[in-house]
Design an enzyme around this catalytic site. Structure first.
Site, PDB file in Angstrom:
ATOM      1  N   LYS A   1     -84.401  -4.808 -38.695  1.00 54.82           N
ATOM      2  CA  LYS A   1     -84.310  -4.379 -40.095  1.00 54.82           C
ATOM      3  C   LYS A   1     -85.103  -3.086 -40.345  1.00 54.82           C
ATOM      4  O   LYS A   1     -85.942  -2.694 -39.525  1.00 54.82           O
ATOM      5  CB  LYS A   1     -84.761  -5.524 -41.003  1.00 54.82           C
ATOM      6  CG  LYS A   1     -83.832  -6.752 -40.864  1.00 54.82           C
ATOM      7  CD  LYS A   1     -84.204  -7.885 -41.793  1.00 54.82           C
ATOM      8  CE  LYS A   1     -83.225  -9.051 -41.627  1.00 54.82           C
ATOM      9  NZ  LYS A   1     -83.519 -10.171 -42.543  1.00 54.82           N
TER      10      LYS A   1
ATOM     11  N   PHE B   1     -82.647 -14.131 -54.697  1.00 55.46           N
ATOM     12  CA  PHE B   1     -83.198 -13.041 -53.890  1.00 55.46           C
ATOM     13  C   PHE B   1     -82.150 -12.010 -53.463  1.00 55.46           C
ATOM     14  O   PHE B   1     -82.485 -11.008 -52.835  1.00 55.46           O
ATOM     15  CB  PHE B   1     -83.883 -13.603 -52.639  1.00 55.46           C
ATOM     16  CG  PHE B   1     -82.959 -14.405 -51.747  1.00 55.46           C
ATOM     17  CD1 PHE B   1     -82.110 -13.777 -50.855  1.00 55.46           C
ATOM     18  CD2 PHE B   1     -82.946 -15.793 -51.818  1.00 55.46           C
ATOM     19  CE1 PHE B   1     -81.268 -14.503 -50.034  1.00 55.46           C
ATOM     20  CE2 PHE B   1     -82.092 -16.539 -51.001  1.00 55.46           C
ATOM     21  CZ  PHE B   1     -81.254 -15.882 -50.112  1.00 55.46           C
TER      22      PHE B   1
ATOM     23  N   ARG C   1     -90.521 -13.056 -35.820  1.00 55.27           N
ATOM     24  CA  ARG C   1     -90.744 -12.889 -37.259  1.00 55.27           C
ATOM     25  C   ARG C   1     -92.211 -13.077 -37.631  1.00 55.27           C
ATOM     26  O   ARG C   1     -92.675 -12.508 -38.622  1.00 55.27           O
ATOM     27  CB  ARG C   1     -89.852 -13.861 -38.032  1.00 55.27           C
ATOM     28  CG  ARG C   1     -88.392 -13.395 -38.093  1.00 55.27           C
ATOM     29  CD  ARG C   1     -87.489 -14.431 -38.685  1.00 55.27           C
ATOM     30  NE  ARG C   1     -86.126 -13.949 -38.884  1.00 55.27           N
ATOM     31  CZ  ARG C   1     -85.061 -14.721 -38.925  1.00 55.27           C
ATOM     32  NH1 ARG C   1     -85.204 -16.052 -38.793  1.00 55.27           N
ATOM     33  NH2 ARG C   1     -83.865 -14.218 -39.099  1.00 55.27           N
TER      34      ARG C   1
ATOM     35  N   ASN D   1     -88.489 -10.040 -43.245  1.00 56.28           N
ATOM     36  CA  ASN D   1     -88.776 -10.864 -42.064  1.00 56.28           C
ATOM     37  C   ASN D   1     -88.395 -10.188 -40.742  1.00 56.28           C
ATOM     38  O   ASN D   1     -88.256 -10.840 -39.715  1.00 56.28           O
ATOM     39  CB  ASN D   1     -88.095 -12.227 -42.183  1.00 56.28           C
ATOM     40  CG  ASN D   1     -86.583 -12.112 -42.289  1.00 56.28           C
ATOM     41  OD1 ASN D   1     -86.027 -11.014 -42.260  1.00 56.28           O
ATOM     42  ND2 ASN D   1     -85.918 -13.249 -42.421  1.00 56.28           N
TER      43      ASN D   1
ATOM     44  N   HIS E   1     -82.749 -10.100 -37.925  1.00 52.14           N
ATOM     45  CA  HIS E   1     -81.658 -11.008 -38.312  1.00 52.14           C
ATOM     46  C   HIS E   1     -81.006 -11.582 -37.064  1.00 52.14           C
ATOM     47  O   HIS E   1     -80.934 -10.930 -36.025  1.00 52.14           O
ATOM     48  CB  HIS E   1     -80.603 -10.246 -39.126  1.00 52.14           C
ATOM     49  CG  HIS E   1     -79.330 -11.019 -39.334  1.00 52.14           C
ATOM     50  ND1 HIS E   1     -79.182 -11.948 -40.337  1.00 52.14           N
ATOM     51  CD2 HIS E   1     -78.157 -11.020 -38.638  1.00 52.14           C
ATOM     52  CE1 HIS E   1     -77.969 -12.474 -40.272  1.00 52.14           C
ATOM     53  NE2 HIS E   1     -77.325 -11.930 -39.246  1.00 52.14           N
TER      54      HIS E   1
END
Length: 212
Positions: free
Chosen positions: A20, A66, A114, A124, A127
């Site tokens: 990410k 979220f 994570r 986090n 993915h």
């Protein structure tokens, strides 16, 4: 009396991994962990998704509290998408990731990715596809040009190799043993290129010129 056991079959799965935006600078060390954990990185690309593209990728989370923050986070900068392959790739990658909430990961699985790279329940770090259906959909999303096909296994793989690879390869290896070159790998590669049974044959036809 000896009982012949069937040879073990290794089932190769593919899953999607995403580094990410906030930890893209850690890509090299994360990839090192991935490779040392027995995965093969089949394909990799770096891209910057728009909020709309992130909404489509996380469509199953649509409507949750979220969701707006998730799409904003995932579109905040470039990310790295990878197709990973190995035996039970989906479950092993999820295990390596740890819980989706980084706070929980730090407490319960402190060595998980994570826990190490994540910040909180939203950011986090990485993915992973939840199951086979998700992996197939997500790989097609991130790599639209990829054809997601099962890798040949067991008898199907043996039949394919015996039909298309083994006969030519055995001839090459036999000739290699006779020649004993200093660089066997380069020699064998050259031999296979020259003796490829699927190499197109060029037909030279005389060119007849028409009178002007």
């Amino acid at each position: 009396m000896e009982i012949s056991m069937p040879s073990p079959q290794i089932y190769v799965e593919k899953t999607l991994a995403v580094i990410k935006p906030d930890v893209v600078d850690k890509e090299e060390e994360i990839q090192d962990i991935i490779l040392r954990s027995g995965f093969t990185i089949v394909q990799r690309r770096k891209l910057h998704l728009s909020p709309e593209q992130c909404s489509n990728f996380y469509v199953e989370q649509y409507g949750k509290m979220f969701f707006p923050n998730l799409t904003a986070y995932m579109s905040s900068g470039p990310l790295v998408a990878m197709i990973l392959a190995r035996h039970k790739a989906i479950s092993y990658w999820k295990e390596l990731l740890g819980p989706s909430n980084s706070f929980v990961a730090k407490e319960t699985y402190p060595d998980s990715l994570r826990a190490v790279y994540g910040t909180d329940d939203l950011r986090n770090a990485l993915h992973g596809s939840h199951d086979f259906a998700a992996a197939e959909r997500e790989i097609r999303f991130m790599f639209p040009e990829v054809i997601v096909e099962p890798i040949p296994i067991g008898q199907a793989a043996k039949d394919y190799l015996n039909l298309y690879v083994t006969p030519t390869l055995l001839k090459g290896l036999t000739e290699l043993c006779k020649q004993k070159p200093a660089d066997p790998f380069t020699w064998l590669a050259d031999w296979l290129l020259k003796n490829n049974p699927n190499k197109p044959k060029l037909c030279h036809h005389p060119i007849s010129e028409e009178p002007y």
